[in-house]
Design an enzyme around this catalytic site. Sequence first.
Site, PDB file in Angstrom:
ATOM      1  N   HIS A 101      -7.323   0.898  -1.822  1.00 26.60           N
ATOM      2  CA  HIS A 101      -8.426   1.772  -2.222  1.00 26.60           C
ATOM      3  C   HIS A 101      -9.558   0.960  -2.814  1.00 26.60           C
ATOM      4  CE1 HIS A 101      -5.613   1.433  -5.631  1.00 26.60           C
ATOM      5  NE2 HIS A 101      -6.677   1.503  -6.404  1.00 26.60           N
ATOM      6  N   ASP A 115     -11.631   9.431  -9.496  1.00 28.69           N
ATOM      7  CA  ASP A 115     -10.566   8.800 -10.277  1.00 28.69           C
ATOM      8  C   ASP A 115     -10.283   9.690 -11.484  1.00 28.69           C
ATOM      9  OD1 ASP A 115      -9.183   7.025 -12.235  1.00 28.69           O
ATOM     10  OD2 ASP A 115      -9.545   5.523 -10.699  1.00 28.69           O
TER      11      ASP A 115
HETATM   12  P1  AMP Z   1      -5.554   0.340  -9.361  1.00 27.05           P
HETATM   13  O1  AMP Z   1      -4.355   0.486  -8.449  1.00 27.05           O
HETATM   14  O2  AMP Z   1      -5.354  -0.718 -10.405  1.00 27.05           O
HETATM   15  O3  AMP Z   1      -6.842   0.140  -8.585  1.00 27.05           O
HETATM   16  O4  AMP Z   1      -5.709   1.698 -10.177  1.00 27.05           O
HETATM   17  C1  AMP Z   1      -5.420   2.945  -9.578  1.00 27.05           C
HETATM   18  C2  AMP Z   1      -6.441   3.964 -10.011  1.00 27.05           C
HETATM   19  O5  AMP Z   1      -6.016   5.212  -9.495  1.00 27.05           O
HETATM   20  C3  AMP Z   1      -6.593   4.119 -11.520  1.00 27.05           C
HETATM   21  O6  AMP Z   1      -7.961   3.979 -11.874  1.00 27.05           O
HETATM   22  C4  AMP Z   1      -6.072   5.541 -11.792  1.00 27.05           C
HETATM   23  O7  AMP Z   1      -6.781   6.208 -12.814  1.00 27.05           O
HETATM   24  C5  AMP Z   1      -6.267   6.202 -10.455  1.00 27.05           C
HETATM   25  N1  AMP Z   1      -5.318   7.292 -10.195  1.00 27.05           N
HETATM   26  C6  AMP Z   1      -3.982   7.262 -10.309  1.00 27.05           C
HETATM   27  N2  AMP Z   1      -3.440   8.457  -9.996  1.00 27.05           N
HETATM   28  C7  AMP Z   1      -4.482   9.263  -9.677  1.00 27.05           C
HETATM   29  C8  AMP Z   1      -4.596  10.628  -9.283  1.00 27.05           C
HETATM   30  N3  AMP Z   1      -3.516  11.413  -9.138  1.00 27.05           N
HETATM   31  N4  AMP Z   1      -5.843  11.134  -9.044  1.00 27.05           N
HETATM   32  C9  AMP Z   1      -6.927  10.358  -9.190  1.00 27.05           C
HETATM   33  N5  AMP Z   1      -6.891   9.062  -9.555  1.00 27.05           N
HETATM   34  C10 AMP Z   1      -5.691   8.523  -9.806  1.00 27.05           C
END
Ligand code: AMP
Length: 130
Positions: free
Chosen positions: A92, A28
């Site tokens: 995810h 993340d």
């Molecule tokens: P959620 O949909 O609430 O479970 O959160 C999405 C997660 O994806 C968050 O913790 C973000 O920090 C993470 N995230 C979003 N874009 C990216 C990326 N490009 N690479 C890695 N993690 C990501």
Amino acid sequence: MTIFSKIIAGEIPSYKCAEDDRFYAFLDINPITKGHTLVVPKHEVDYFFDLSDEEMAAMMAFTKRVAAAIREAFPCRKVGMTVLGLEVNHAHIHLAPLQNEGDMDFWKEKKHFTPEEMADTAARILKAFR
Ligand code: AMP
């Protein structure tokens, strides 16, 4: 195409922790702990609980292997697992090494690591992945 599909396709860079033909795990980018990892199905589904029984079972089996690798790379009391999905519409699982319950607090200020530290973290998990 979701941002996670672009990551899986290699169009957006990621810190890869594990992969097989159906699932992908990567750090993340806004970690709650060192080793905070996301596990995603390569097949694009928005809501985690819309996954088929078969796909969810397979994802859990893959996630178990990723959790074992995280624990080997970053010794901890246990690896915690959370499903949120309010930000990215691609199912995810969040995995994070835990020393205490507060380590799984998503409202806390996020940790900051250099690109070198992120690459090293991912490499340690990838190396431990079986
Ligand atoms: P959620 O949909 O609430 O479970 O959160 C999405 C997660 O994806 C968050 O913790 C973000 O920090 C993470 N995230 C979003 N874009 C990216 C990326 N490009 N690479 C890695 N993690 C990501």
